[in-house]
Design a protein around this motif. Structure first.
Motif, short mmCIF file in Angstrom:
data_model
loop_
_atom_site.label_atom_id
_atom_site.label_comp_id
_atom_site.label_asym_id
_atom_site.label_seq_id
_atom_site.Cartn_x
_atom_site.Cartn_y
_atom_site.Cartn_z
N TYR A 109 24.35 45.94 -56.54
CA TYR A 109 24.97 44.89 -57.03
C TYR A 109 26.17 45.40 -58.21
CZ TYR A 109 21.35 42.68 -54.65
OH TYR A 109 20.18 42.34 -53.77
N SER A 110 26.80 46.32 -57.83
CA SER A 110 27.67 46.95 -58.90
C SER A 110 28.79 46.28 -59.64
CB SER A 110 28.37 48.23 -58.20
OG SER A 110 29.12 48.07 -57.26
N GLU A 113 27.02 43.61 -61.60
CA GLU A 113 26.57 44.23 -62.87
C GLU A 113 27.63 44.52 -63.91
OE1 GLU A 113 24.96 48.17 -61.76
OE2 GLU A 113 23.01 47.07 -60.89
N GLU A 114 28.90 44.74 -63.14
CA GLU A 114 29.94 44.80 -64.23
C GLU A 114 30.35 43.74 -64.70
OE1 GLU A 114 33.16 46.56 -61.92
OE2 GLU A 114 32.18 48.45 -61.66
N LYS A 145 19.18 46.58 -64.21
CA LYS A 145 20.01 46.30 -65.48
C LYS A 145 19.90 44.80 -65.85
CE LYS A 145 23.42 49.85 -64.32
NZ LYS A 145 22.43 50.74 -64.79
N SER A 146 19.22 43.98 -64.93
CA SER A 146 19.19 42.61 -65.51
C SER A 146 17.98 42.60 -66.74
CB SER A 146 18.69 41.68 -64.35
OG SER A 146 17.45 42.30 -63.62
N GLU A 169 17.33 41.38 -57.55
CA GLU A 169 18.33 41.69 -58.76
C GLU A 169 19.41 40.98 -58.67
OE1 GLU A 169 19.38 44.73 -61.96
OE2 GLU A 169 17.72 43.26 -61.48
N ILE A 173 20.81 38.75 -61.78
CA ILE A 173 22.05 39.01 -62.62
C ILE A 173 22.93 37.86 -62.69
CG2 ILE A 173 24.30 40.19 -62.41
CD1 ILE A 173 22.57 42.58 -61.04
#
Length: 204
Positions: A109-110, A113-114, A145-146, A169, A173
């Motif tokens: 999920y780039s 994520e950004e 990262k979440s 994820e 996010i």
């Protein structure tokens, strides 16, 4: 059986959290977990209601011992679990049968994520808050990262529990992006309110 520590707290996988252990039953539970090198579970207990999704944690260190026998520890979140059955043992703390609670859908999920990190940075700037270099270093290295962003996202306990129950994820996010956007607007409104209060015409 997994030892259970009900608290008004959500611990995310990968998160570190300090705890002060003072109740006799939980002192015994934690000492036993340390001795065996085994995890115990933290699950939300709020308004006399026990959650169903929790996180296994391990003790990373004992940071302080007190004369009354209580002590401070640092725990680290591992994997999530779902509660099946729970009972109180003879020592007085709870033990439970649990199952793993993992993501149902995996992927990358780039772009999301950004977007989440950009929204997070806007909130940090407006709040004039710097979580430190270690936070961003750990953010870059963590798998989900979440969960790392959620540590500093100003979520209520209810929101934290909602987030930890999501099994994707991408959904987590998106949940955080929407929350951070709203938070940024609220910070704008609070800043405006501060300006109004400063320039309201009253003499100090």
């Amino acid at each position: 059986m997994l030892p259970i520590f009900p608290l008004s707290l959500v611990v995310y996988p990968g998160s570190k959290y300090p705890l002060h252990i003072f109740e006799e039953r939980y002192k015994n539970m934690v000492k036993y977990a340390i001795k065996l090198g085994e995890p115990f579970g933290i699950i939300v207990y709020e308004n006399k209601t026990l959650g169903r999704i929790g996180t296994k944690v391990k003790v990373e260190s004992i940071t302080k011992n007190y004369p009354d026998g209580s002590f401070d520890i640092v725990i680290r979140g591992e994997e999530r679990f779902i509660l099946k059955t729970m009972r109180e043992n003879i020592i007085g703390y709870f033990e439970a049968e649990v199952d793993k609670y993992e993501d149902m859908i995996t992927g990358t999920y780039s772009e999301l994520e950004e977007e989440m990190i950009a929204a997070f940075n806007i909130v940090l700037e407006k709040a004039k808050y710097d979580p430190g270099d270690n936070f961003f270093l750990n953010l870059n290295e963590c798998k989900f990262k979440s969960f790392k962003i959620a540590e500093k996202a100003g979520l209520t306990l209810e929101q934290q529990q909602s987030l930890i129950t999501l099994q994707n994820e991408g959904e987590r996010i998106y949940f955080l992006i929407e929350h951070l956007k709203k938070l940024a607007i609220e910070l704008d409104e609070k800043e405006s309110m501060r300006q109004i209060m400063q320039n309201d015409g009253y003499l100090n």
